[in-house]
Design a protein around this motif. Structure first.
Motif, mmCIF file in Angstrom:
data_model
loop_
_atom_site.group_PDB
_atom_site.id
_atom_site.type_symbol
_atom_site.label_atom_id
_atom_site.label_comp_id
_atom_site.label_asym_id
_atom_site.label_seq_id
_atom_site.Cartn_x
_atom_site.Cartn_y
_atom_site.Cartn_z
ATOM 1 N N ILE A 10 0.874 -1.176 0.000
ATOM 2 C CA ILE A 10 0.000 0.000 0.000
ATOM 3 C C ILE A 10 0.905 1.217 0.000
ATOM 4 O O ILE A 10 1.730 1.386 0.901
ATOM 5 N N ILE A 11 0.763 2.057 -1.002
ATOM 6 C CA ILE A 11 1.655 3.208 -1.128
ATOM 7 C C ILE A 11 0.911 4.461 -0.685
ATOM 8 O O ILE A 11 0.000 4.937 -1.362
ATOM 9 N N GLY A 12 1.286 4.969 0.463
ATOM 10 C CA GLY A 12 0.652 6.150 1.029
ATOM 11 C C GLY A 12 0.061 5.847 2.389
ATOM 12 O O GLY A 12 -0.686 4.871 2.557
ATOM 13 N N GLY A 13 0.408 6.673 3.379
ATOM 14 C CA GLY A 13 -0.061 6.466 4.740
ATOM 15 C C GLY A 13 -1.047 7.513 5.212
ATOM 16 O O GLY A 13 -1.173 7.764 6.408
ATOM 17 N N GLY A 14 -1.762 8.119 4.252
ATOM 18 C CA GLY A 14 -2.855 8.999 4.624
ATOM 19 C C GLY A 14 -4.102 8.174 4.871
ATOM 20 O O GLY A 14 -4.043 6.949 5.023
ATOM 21 N N GLY A 40 5.276 10.410 9.683
ATOM 22 C CA GLY A 40 4.073 10.094 10.431
ATOM 23 C C GLY A 40 2.933 9.821 9.471
ATOM 24 O O GLY A 40 3.009 10.130 8.278
ATOM 25 N N VAL A 41 1.863 9.243 9.986
ATOM 26 C CA VAL A 41 0.704 8.931 9.153
ATOM 27 C C VAL A 41 -0.275 10.097 9.162
ATOM 28 O O VAL A 41 -0.152 11.028 9.960
ATOM 29 N N GLY A 42 -1.239 10.033 8.268
ATOM 30 C CA GLY A 42 -2.264 11.078 8.222
ATOM 31 C C GLY A 42 -2.316 11.828 6.916
ATOM 32 O O GLY A 42 -3.239 12.591 6.671
ATOM 33 N N GLY A 43 -1.275 11.659 6.075
ATOM 34 C CA GLY A 43 -1.296 12.293 4.759
ATOM 35 C C GLY A 43 -1.410 13.805 4.847
ATOM 36 O O GLY A 43 -0.602 14.483 5.482
ATOM 37 N N ALA A 44 -2.444 14.348 4.209
ATOM 38 C CA ALA A 44 -2.644 15.798 4.195
ATOM 39 C C ALA A 44 -2.725 16.376 5.596
ATOM 40 O O ALA A 44 -2.296 17.509 5.843
ATOM 41 N N TRP A 45 -3.233 15.594 6.533
ATOM 42 C CA TRP A 45 -3.399 16.086 7.911
ATOM 43 C C TRP A 45 -2.126 15.938 8.721
ATOM 44 O O TRP A 45 -2.035 16.452 9.834
ATOM 45 N N HIS A 46 -1.163 15.251 8.190
ATOM 46 C CA HIS A 46 0.172 15.223 8.788
ATOM 47 C C HIS A 46 1.003 16.397 8.276
ATOM 48 O O HIS A 46 1.703 17.070 9.049
ATOM 49 N N TRP A 47 0.906 16.662 6.977
ATOM 50 C CA TRP A 47 1.709 17.704 6.346
ATOM 51 C C TRP A 47 1.135 19.096 6.561
ATOM 52 O O TRP A 47 1.876 20.059 6.756
ATOM 53 N N GLN A 141 1.412 16.954 -3.188
ATOM 54 C CA GLN A 141 2.650 17.570 -3.673
ATOM 55 C C GLN A 141 2.436 19.063 -3.888
ATOM 56 O O GLN A 141 1.762 19.479 -4.825
ATOM 57 N N PRO A 142 2.982 19.903 -3.001
ATOM 58 C CA PRO A 142 2.787 21.350 -3.116
ATOM 59 C C PRO A 142 3.234 21.861 -4.483
ATOM 60 O O PRO A 142 4.239 21.412 -5.041
ATOM 61 N N LYS A 143 2.473 22.816 -4.986
ATOM 62 C CA LYS A 143 2.765 23.379 -6.304
ATOM 63 C C LYS A 143 3.207 24.835 -6.146
ATOM 64 O O LYS A 143 2.382 25.716 -5.907
ATOM 65 N N PRO A 144 4.492 25.103 -6.286
ATOM 66 C CA PRO A 144 4.938 26.499 -6.198
ATOM 67 C C PRO A 144 4.491 27.263 -7.436
ATOM 68 O O PRO A 144 4.329 26.681 -8.509
ATOM 69 N N PRO A 145 4.276 28.558 -7.319
ATOM 70 C CA PRO A 145 3.846 29.330 -8.479
ATOM 71 C C PRO A 145 4.979 29.515 -9.473
ATOM 72 O O PRO A 145 6.155 29.580 -9.085
ATOM 73 N N ASP A 146 4.627 29.593 -10.722
ATOM 74 C CA ASP A 146 5.621 29.829 -11.772
ATOM 75 C C ASP A 146 5.782 31.341 -11.946
ATOM 76 O O ASP A 146 5.266 31.942 -12.885
ATOM 77 N N ASP A 152 14.969 34.412 -5.719
ATOM 78 C CA ASP A 152 15.807 35.541 -5.319
ATOM 79 C C ASP A 152 15.299 36.270 -4.079
ATOM 80 O O ASP A 152 15.997 37.130 -3.538
ATOM 81 N N PHE A 153 14.082 35.915 -3.634
ATOM 82 C CA PHE A 153 13.492 36.626 -2.500
ATOM 83 C C PHE A 153 14.322 36.398 -1.237
ATOM 84 O O PHE A 153 14.669 35.263 -0.893
ATOM 85 N N ARG A 154 14.664 37.484 -0.537
ATOM 86 C CA ARG A 154 15.540 37.405 0.624
ATOM 87 C C ARG A 154 14.792 37.217 1.939
ATOM 88 O O ARG A 154 15.419 36.973 2.976
ATOM 89 N N GLY A 155 13.494 37.333 1.893
ATOM 90 C CA GLY A 155 12.708 37.116 3.099
ATOM 91 C C GLY A 155 12.419 35.632 3.301
ATOM 92 O O GLY A 155 13.089 34.764 2.755
ATOM 93 N N THR A 156 11.400 35.349 4.088
ATOM 94 C CA THR A 156 10.994 33.972 4.370
ATOM 95 C C THR A 156 9.902 33.541 3.401
ATOM 96 O O THR A 156 8.939 34.276 3.183
ATOM 97 N N VAL A 157 10.067 32.365 2.817
ATOM 98 C CA VAL A 157 9.066 31.801 1.911
ATOM 99 C C VAL A 157 8.591 30.475 2.467
ATOM 100 O O VAL A 157 9.408 29.641 2.881
ATOM 101 N N MET A 158 7.290 30.286 2.503
ATOM 102 C CA MET A 158 6.774 28.970 2.888
ATOM 103 C C MET A 158 5.439 28.710 2.192
ATOM 104 O O MET A 158 4.650 29.625 1.960
ATOM 105 N N HIS A 159 5.242 27.450 1.850
ATOM 106 C CA HIS A 159 3.984 27.005 1.265
ATOM 107 C C HIS A 159 3.050 26.615 2.405
ATOM 108 O O HIS A 159 3.500 26.114 3.447
ATOM 109 N N THR A 160 1.765 26.839 2.228
ATOM 110 C CA THR A 160 0.823 26.497 3.300
ATOM 111 C C THR A 160 0.928 25.024 3.696
ATOM 112 O O THR A 160 0.714 24.666 4.857
ATOM 113 N N ALA A 161 1.264 24.155 2.722
ATOM 114 C CA ALA A 161 1.345 22.723 3.004
ATOM 115 C C ALA A 161 2.617 22.334 3.755
ATOM 116 O O ALA A 161 2.755 21.174 4.165
ATOM 117 N N ARG A 162 3.535 23.258 3.926
ATOM 118 C CA ARG A 162 4.776 22.994 4.666
ATOM 119 C C ARG A 162 5.028 24.167 5.599
ATOM 120 O O ARG A 162 6.067 24.809 5.566
#
Length: 496
Positions: A10-14, A40-47, A141-146, A152-162
Motif C-alpha cells: 500500500i503506497i501512502g499512509g494517509g 508520520g501517518v495522516g497524509g494531508a493532515w500530517h503535512w 505535492q505542493p505546487k509552487p507558483p511559476d 531571489d526573494f531574501r525574506g521567508t518563503v513557505m507554502h501552506t502545506a509545509r
C-alpha cells in the motif's frame, strides 16, 4: 511460483492507505506493508498544519463508517483532530507495525514472468509485492507558483502545506499568493498577527457561509450514548454533502441547485464586505462549481481590516524584497506565503511515481497519450495487479472516506476472486475500461463544469485535455457498482 516479500504493498499512509489497510485486514488480506514518505501517518493532515487548517465538510461524514467517533470539538473539525484520528485508527487496527515511514516510492515495475511488482524507494530500498494499492491521494505535492524571481526573494518563503511554525509573523509585512481553499482558512487566521497582510488574488473564490459550531460536551455525550444519534447525524451530514457537490455538480442540467448556491454566496458577500470596490473584486465571474468553492464565516470579513490589502493586479515578478505587479508597483514583503495549492492532474502527480506495467508500458505516458482514464477509478488495462484509490473518474466529490471504502470494496472483490481461482494476475480488460470511459464522457453534458463561464475559473479540476476526471455518479451508484461490477470485466490468470 516466486514468493513476494508481501502479498500487497500500500503506497501512502494517509487516510486512503489507512482505510485500505484496515479493510484489507478485515477481508482476510493481512500480508501487506504500507509505505509512507513522511515521518508520520495522516497524509494531508500530517503535512498541513498551517493556522486555521480544518476539514471542509462536516466531521460526521469525514470519518470511516465503521469507526465513527463522537469526540469532535466542532461540526467542522480542526486539522489536529484529523491527525489524531489517523493515529488512533492506525493504533487501534494494528497498522503501525506494518508501516514503513520515510519511504518515498519512486518507481514500480511489473514483472510479466513472476506476476510481481518491484517497488523502489528514494533511499535505495526495494521490495516485491503481488499486488499494489496506490493510495497517495492528489493533494500531496505542493505546487509552487511559476513566478519569475521567486528564488531571489531574501525574506521567508513557505507554502501552506509545509508551514514553518518557527516563523514569527508578529508585526511583519506578510503576503499571501493565492485565494484557494487553504488561503481561505489561513488568511483570517494570520491577519490579526501580521503587521500588514497583502493578499494577491488571481481569481476570486466562491465563499459560502459555513454551518459550523462548537460541539459542547453534552452534544458529544449524546452522540456517544444516545441510540441512533451517530447514525442520524451522519445521514444528515451525508445528505448535505451529496446535495452540495455530487448532485449539484454532476446533474446540474437536471437539478440546477448551483443557482441557489450562487444567490447564497452573493448575499454572504454583501453582508460580509463593507467596501463596494473590494466587494466587486471578490465577486466571482464564473458559475458556482467550476472550481472548488469554500465555506467560511470569517474569510470575507478579513478584507474589512485596515491592515489587510486585496491586490488583484497580476504579479510580474518576485523581487529580493517584495512582490512587483505588472503596473510596476512593488509591495514590500518580509514573509511570503504560497497558498498555491497542489499538483493534481499533472505530470509528476498522476501517477505520483513511475509505474511500468506489462511490457514496460509507462502509466504516465499512457495517460498522456490516451487521456486520464481508469475503470471505476481503480484499474488501468496494461497494468495488472495495480489498483488506485483515487484514480481518474473515481472520486465523485462526496466524502473522501466514502471514496476510500468504495474503492477498497472494489479491490477486495478482485482479490477475493483471485484467491478463489488461484489467479496471480488480475487485469481489467480494455473493453471494460473503454465502456466505462465512454459512460463518463457521455454524462458530461449534465455536469456543471462545462459551462462557458468555467473558462474564467482557473480551476485545478480541469486537466491538460480540458477533461474533469471526476466520477459523474451519485454516491449510491458508486457504492453499488463497486460491490457488484461484472467480474468478467477483469482477466484473471494463473502464472504458475
Amino acid at each position: 511460483m516466486t514468493t513476494p516479500d508481501h502479498e500487497i504493498a500500500i503506497i501512502g499512509g494517509g487516510f486512503s492507505g489507512i482505510g485500505a489497510a484496515i479493510l484489507l485486514e478485515k477481508a482476510g488480506f493481512g500480508d501487506f506493508l504500507m509505505l509512507e514518505e513522511g515521518d508520520g501517518v495522516g497524509g494531508a493532515w500530517h503535512w498541513n498544519t498551517y493556522p486555521g487548517v480544518a476539514v471542509d465538510i462536516p466531521s460526521f461524514s469525514y470519518q470511516f463508517s465503521f469507526e465513527q467517533i463522537s469526540g469532535w470539538s466542532r461540526v467542522y473539525a480542526p486539522g489536529r483532530e484529523l491527525k489524531a484520528y489517523a493515529d488512533y485508527c492506525v493504533d487501534k487496527y494494528d497498522i503501525r507495525r506494518r508501516t514503513r515511514l520515510g519511504s518515498k516510492v519512486v518507481g514500480a515495475t511489473f514483472d510479466d514472468e513472476t506476476h510481481l511488482w518491484r517497488l523502489e524507494t528514494a533511499d535505495g530500498w526495494s521490495m516485491t509485492a503481488r499486488f499494489v494499492v496506490g493510495a497517495t491521494g492528489v493533494l500531496t505535492q505542493p505546487k509552487p507558483p511559476d513566478i519569475e524571481g521567486l528564488a531571489d526573494f531574501r525574506g521567508t518563503v513557505m507554502h501552506t502545506a509545509r508551514w514553518d511554525h518557527g516563523v514569527d509573523l508578529r508585526g511583519k509585512r506578510v503576503a499571501v499568493v493565492g485565494t484557494g481553499a487553504s488561503a481561505v482558512q489561513v488568511i483570517p487566521s494570520i491577519a490579526p498577527e501580521a503587521g500588514h497582510l497583502t493578499v494577491f488574488q488571481r481569481t476570486p473564490i466562491w465563499c459560502l457561509p459555513k454551518p459550523d459550531a462548537a460541539l459542547p460536551r453534552p452534544a458529544r455525550l449524546a452522540l456517544r450514548r444516545l441510540p441512533g444519534a451517530k447514525l442520524v447525524s451522519r445521514l444528515a451530514s451525508q445528505a448535505l454533502v451529496e446535495l452540495t457537490f455530487p448532485l449539484a455538480a454532476h446533474f446540474h442540467q437536471l437539478l440546477p441547485t448551483a443557482g441557489a448556491g450562487e444567490r447564497i454566496g452573493l448575499a454572504h458577500l454583501r453582508r460580509a464586505v463593507k467596501d463596494p470596490v473590494t466587494r466587486e473584486k471578490l465577486t466571482p465571474r464564473y458559475a458556482l462549481g467550476c472550481k472548488r468553492p469554500s465555506f467560511s464565516n470569517d474569510y470575507l470579513q478579513t478584507f474589512n481590516r485596515d491592515d489587510v490589502t486585496l491586490e488583484t493586479t497580476s504579479i510580474d515578478a518576485i523581487t529580493e524584497h517584495g512582490v512587483r505587479t505588472v503596473d510596476s508597483t512593488e509591495h514590500a514583503v518580509d514573509v511570503l506565503v504560497l497558498a498555491t495549492g497542489f499538483k493534481v492532474f499533472e505530470k509528476g502527480n498522476m501517477p505520483a511515481f513511475t509505474v511500468r506495467g506489462t511490457g514496460g508500458a509507462d502509466l504516465e505516458k499512457f495517460w498522456e497519450e490516451n487521456r486520464f482514464q481508469a475503470y471505476q477509478g481503480v484499474s488501468v488495462p496494461g497494468f495488472p495487479n495495480f489498483f488506485t484509490i483515487l484514480g481518474p473518474y473515481g472520486y465523485n466529490g462526496s466524502s473522501y472516506f466514502n471514496l476510500i471504502e468504495t474503492q477498497t470494496a472494489h479491490i477486495v472483490r478482485c482479490l477475493r476472486n483471485a484467491r478463489k481461482t488461484g489467479a496471480t494476475r488480475v487485469e481489467v480488460t480494455a473493453e471494460a475500461n473503454d465502456r466505462y470511459f465512454r459512460t463518463m464522457l457521455d454524462r458530461r453534458k449534465h455536469q456543471v463544469f462545462f459551462q462557458d463561464s468555467c473558462s474564467l475559473a482557473n480551476s485545478y479540476y480541469f486537466d491538460a485535455n480540458g477533461d474533469v476526471p471526476f466520477r459523474a455518479s451519485p454516491t449510491l451508484e458508486t457504492m453499488v457498482t463497486s460491490r457488484f461490477f461484472d467480474l468478467d470485466d477483469y482477466a484473471f490468470a494463473d502464472g504458475r
